[in-house]
Design a protein around this motif. Sequence first.
Motif, PDB file in Angstrom:
ATOM      1  N   MET A 579       0.828  -1.126   0.118  1.00 22.26           N
ATOM      2  CA  MET A 579      -0.025  -0.169  -0.087  1.00 22.26           C
ATOM      3  C   MET A 579       0.998   1.221  -0.186  1.00 22.26           C
ATOM      4  N   PHE A 580       1.903   1.150   0.723  1.00 17.25           N
ATOM      5  CA  PHE A 580       2.888   2.425   0.589  1.00 17.25           C
ATOM      6  C   PHE A 580       3.474   2.442  -0.643  1.00 17.25           C
ATOM      7  N   GLN A 581       3.783   1.527  -1.285  1.00 12.27           N
ATOM      8  CA  GLN A 581       4.451   1.497  -2.737  1.00 12.27           C
ATOM      9  C   GLN A 581       3.273   2.337  -3.523  1.00 12.27           C
ATOM     10  N   ALA A 582       2.165   1.797  -3.529  1.00 11.05           N
ATOM     11  CA  ALA A 582       1.100   2.480  -4.265  1.00 11.05           C
ATOM     12  C   ALA A 582       0.754   4.163  -3.914  1.00 11.05           C
ATOM     13  N   VAL A 583       1.213   4.525  -2.631  1.00 12.30           N
ATOM     14  CA  VAL A 583       1.169   5.836  -2.285  1.00 12.30           C
ATOM     15  C   VAL A 583       2.519   6.558  -2.875  1.00 12.30           C
ATOM     16  N   VAL A 584       3.355   5.941  -3.016  1.00 13.31           N
ATOM     17  CA  VAL A 584       4.771   6.530  -3.811  1.00 13.31           C
ATOM     18  C   VAL A 584       4.173   6.812  -5.068  1.00 13.31           C
ATOM     19  N   LYS A 585       3.388   5.901  -5.647  1.00 10.96           N
ATOM     20  CA  LYS A 585       3.218   6.184  -7.152  1.00 10.96           C
ATOM     21  C   LYS A 585       2.231   7.292  -7.132  1.00 10.96           C
ATOM     22  N   VAL A 586       1.305   7.396  -6.320  1.00  8.50           N
ATOM     23  CA  VAL A 586       0.407   8.627  -6.276  1.00  8.50           C
ATOM     24  C   VAL A 586       1.362   9.811  -6.280  1.00  8.50           C
ATOM     25  N   LEU A 587       2.319   9.720  -5.378  1.00 11.32           N
ATOM     26  CA  LEU A 587       3.096  11.036  -5.151  1.00 11.32           C
ATOM     27  C   LEU A 587       3.709  11.469  -6.499  1.00 11.32           C
ATOM     28  N   ALA A 588       4.312  10.412  -7.115  1.00  8.04           N
ATOM     29  CA  ALA A 588       5.293  10.512  -8.511  1.00  8.04           C
ATOM     30  C   ALA A 588       4.520  11.038  -9.464  1.00  8.04           C
ATOM     31  N   ALA A 589       3.035  10.760  -9.550  1.00  8.41           N
ATOM     32  CA  ALA A 589       2.412  11.301 -10.471  1.00  8.41           C
ATOM     33  C   ALA A 589       1.737  12.499 -10.278  1.00  8.41           C
ATOM     34  N   TRP A 590       1.944  13.264  -8.985  1.00  4.86           N
ATOM     35  CA  TRP A 590       1.220  14.375  -8.571  1.00  4.86           C
ATOM     36  C   TRP A 590       2.047  15.436  -9.201  1.00  4.86           C
ATOM     37  N   ASP A 591       1.368  16.094 -10.139  1.00  7.70           N
ATOM     38  CA  ASP A 591       1.897  17.557 -10.858  1.00  7.70           C
ATOM     39  C   ASP A 591       1.730  18.806 -10.029  1.00  7.70           C
ATOM     40  N   TRP A 592       2.436  18.979  -8.875  1.00 13.15           N
ATOM     41  CA  TRP A 592       2.386  19.941  -7.974  1.00 13.15           C
ATOM     42  C   TRP A 592       3.143  21.170  -8.583  1.00 13.15           C
ATOM     43  N   ALA A 593       2.499  22.390  -8.345  1.00 12.16           N
ATOM     44  CA  ALA A 593       3.479  23.764  -8.799  1.00 12.16           C
ATOM     45  C   ALA A 593       4.803  23.843  -8.112  1.00 12.16           C
ATOM     46  N   GLU A 594       4.794  23.274  -7.121  1.00 11.81           N
ATOM     47  CA  GLU A 594       6.229  23.318  -6.172  1.00 11.81           C
ATOM     48  C   GLU A 594       6.301  22.208  -5.443  1.00 11.81           C
ATOM     49  N   ARG A 595       7.641  21.631  -5.367  1.00 12.74           N
ATOM     50  CA  ARG A 595       7.539  20.386  -4.422  1.00 12.74           C
ATOM     51  C   ARG A 595       7.550  20.808  -3.187  1.00 12.74           C
ATOM     52  N   PRO A 596       6.964  19.768  -2.212  1.00 11.51           N
ATOM     53  CA  PRO A 596       6.893  20.063  -0.839  1.00 11.51           C
ATOM     54  C   PRO A 596       8.091  20.359  -0.149  1.00 11.51           C
ATOM     55  N   ALA A 597       8.010  21.141   1.092  1.00 11.51           N
ATOM     56  CA  ALA A 597       9.352  21.339   1.761  1.00 11.51           C
ATOM     57  C   ALA A 597       9.277  20.676   2.831  1.00 11.51           C
ATOM     58  N   GLY A 598       8.087  19.969   3.433  1.00  8.35           N
ATOM     59  CA  GLY A 598       8.133  19.161   4.592  1.00  8.35           C
ATOM     60  C   GLY A 598       6.884  18.408   4.715  1.00  8.35           C
ATOM     61  N   VAL A 599       6.728  17.643   5.632  1.00  7.89           N
ATOM     62  CA  VAL A 599       5.626  16.544   6.070  1.00  7.89           C
ATOM     63  C   VAL A 599       5.093  17.030   7.408  1.00  7.89           C
ATOM     64  N   VAL A 600       3.660  17.210   7.562  1.00 10.05           N
ATOM     65  CA  VAL A 600       3.277  17.278   8.837  1.00 10.05           C
ATOM     66  C   VAL A 600       2.040  16.243   8.905  1.00 10.05           C
ATOM     67  N   ALA A 601       1.663  15.427   9.829  1.00  8.46           N
ATOM     68  CA  ALA A 601       0.423  14.519  10.029  1.00  8.46           C
ATOM     69  C   ALA A 601      -0.293  15.123  10.764  1.00  8.46           C
ATOM     70  N   VAL A 602      -1.624  14.653  10.689  1.00  6.38           N
ATOM     71  CA  VAL A 602      -2.553  14.918  11.565  1.00  6.38           C
ATOM     72  C   VAL A 602      -2.556  13.964  12.529  1.00  6.38           C
ATOM     73  N   GLY A 603      -2.487  14.461  13.805  1.00  6.38           N
ATOM     74  CA  GLY A 603      -2.507  13.340  14.978  1.00  6.38           C
ATOM     75  C   GLY A 603      -3.589  12.616  15.235  1.00  6.38           C
ATOM     76  N   SER A 604      -3.532  11.156  15.279  1.00  7.95           N
ATOM     77  CA  SER A 604      -4.588  10.336  15.194  1.00  7.95           C
ATOM     78  C   SER A 604      -4.653   9.617  16.631  1.00  7.95           C
ATOM     79  N   ARG A 605      -6.148   9.590  16.996  1.00  7.74           N
ATOM     80  CA  ARG A 605      -6.282   9.044  18.449  1.00  7.74           C
ATOM     81  C   ARG A 605      -6.292   7.602  18.144  1.00  7.74           C
ATOM     82  N   THR A 606      -7.049   7.210  16.836  1.00  6.00           N
ATOM     83  CA  THR A 606      -7.486   6.152  16.564  1.00  6.00           C
ATOM     84  C   THR A 606      -6.658   5.078  15.716  1.00  6.00           C
TER      85      THR A 606
END
Length: 708
Positions: A579-606
């Motif tokens: 599933m992670f490898q599939a997410v990587v494919k999603v990222l690779a195909a993402w035509d963003w205007a500017e490459r992300p500079a960092g990662v933030v997660a939404v803290g999850s209780r569950t």
Amino acid sequence: MTTTDERATDPTAAGLRDEAEACLRALAGDHARLRDDQWTAIRALVVERRRALVVQRTGWGKSAVYFVATRLLRARGAGPTVIVSPLLALMRNQIASAERAGITARTINSANTDDWERVFAEVEQGAVDVLLVSPERLNNPDFRDLVLPKLAAGAGLVVVDEAHCISDWGHDFRPDYRRLRTLLADLPPGIPVLATTATANARVTDDVAEQLAEDDTLVLRGALERDSLHLSVVELPSAEQRVAWLGEHLDALPGSGIVYTLTVAAAHELTAYLRDRGHAVAAYSGQTEPAERLQAERDLQDNALKALVATSALGMGFDKPDLGFIVHLGAPASPVAYYQQIGRAGRGVDRAEVVLLPGREDRDIWAYFASLAFPPEPVVRTTLGVLEAAGRPLSTSALEPQVDLNRARLEMMLKVLDVDGAVRRVKGGWTATGQPWAYDRERYRRVSAERAREQQAMLDYIATTGCREEFLRSQLDDPAAAPCGRCDNCTGAHRPAAVSAEFAAAARDRLARPGVDVAPRRMWPTGVKDDPGVSGRIAAGAMAETGRALGRLTDIGWGNRLRALLADSAPDTEIPDDMFQAVVKVLAAWDWAERPAGVVAVGSRTRPLLVGSLARRIAEIGRLPHLGDLIPLGEPAPRRHNSAQRLRSVWHSLALPDDVAAAVASAGGPVLLIDDRIDTGWTATVAARLLREAGAPAVLPLVLAVPN
């Protein structure tokens, strides 16, 4: 056929039948002759001015009854026929049929509001023989109070098409249809009424007959055999193989047909795959634009398509006599609904193929739709209390923030309460009537139990070794149900379940193709101007960008895996490698205007393991700094179902720590926002606002799943 005795003893009836036969030939061609039950119904309507319920198989000629009766009644000075018809596609077919018989037909529905004034003028001038009305019009205040009484008083005949929708025991119950009981009870004496359906068991038939509001309703129920249908079931272990089977065998099915799916997402996925394999197909659902739906219907009528890949939006709404096949990718939740849908095929050909490709995920989808049933009593009482306290009409949007229901369920509940007399729809919204109202818990329990019984019956149909058509007809309480001699079980000619490696690989590739666009919220919901104090359009500087999800929970590809991973009962685990490898494919195909500079997660209780591992691994593989997590505050809030309440809940329970805000500011570029799923979109919206306020020039949400 009329007997010699009838002609000798009742010359008037004989003459009327001859006239009726002439009308039928104008409608259906020189070969057409009235069936005995058709004539019985027509005579009851035209001569006796009675109320009749006709339960006959698809293709039997129910529409001929009301069109011939219309011609006869109009020739005798009666007003126009008013037909309540549930689907626009069905209306279009009915209008075309009427015109072939020299009957002037018009329609009033949500898609032609610009024509209403002209149509009403034509009706008043006596230029319209048949007026088709969608059931939703019955609850429009202006139409209900100003137009409908005039139509009803001047009607020559009232027709309720697809009458099983009246009954909450029917597989396609619609609250707007229940209003017909009041309409029929208020009709002036002498106006005949005809109700028709092809899919009603004994319980639905009795319920509809009772709602026709006349003690001596004539019920004409015929055998439901369809001697052109050849039923079969092909059981395959995975969605990939079912899709591949269809891609491999579609060309071998006769003529053109319909492929039904249980969800909109599945319809689009399957359409894409079949097109990849060179098949001429088009997707059709309730979300398809009206012009596209109309073009798709025309293309299938003209045999320009091999198939429409459709949801149940096409269930009652399509008439193509030479339809050669019906395939279901996934089983409907009811044998009655299934028999109705397959009844679209084989009406004008000697043989039509009917194939069911059931899936293990079908039960999950049934459970989802079952969850949309009538709400529990406390929610209903809250709604009534809010309306009573307001002392004025409240729109649905004004009511929604105060009731824990989403818009669709709230509107459905209000329609039921309107029919029950507890609320009334007026200009400006809804008001409480003050009339006593009881929550009929026992009725809702019985309806729920009936739905569960129908689902089990559908599973029994799949597993049966007996005649499939006899099984379905027995579910419809057809006393003439008998072995058909044509289905796979009767003949022993079972369709091969083998799938070639080529088609299986192509299906696997298509269904495993990751990536779904996630549009950002652009407007704050109504009802939150005071708390949390926002309204109108979300400022461009506070909004998220279009995000991405690995897949939809309703997909036939990733959907099964995602539903299992995110089920309430599933343990919290780290992100699976594939599933992670599939997410990587999603990222690779993402035509963003500017490459992300960092990662933030939404803290999850569950699901802290799942979300945390996804964010950490994305940061590692993308060589991005993990800037930290937004943190949940306070006690876990109950899950909210409407936008206003969900926004308030998230707004007050999500925070951006100072150190994370500082890291976001110093990163100096877009932030990739990681979460496990997006349901309503308000968590991503609030998180994006916090990150943008901290200095992120853009926020790019990335999640595993969206609902549909």
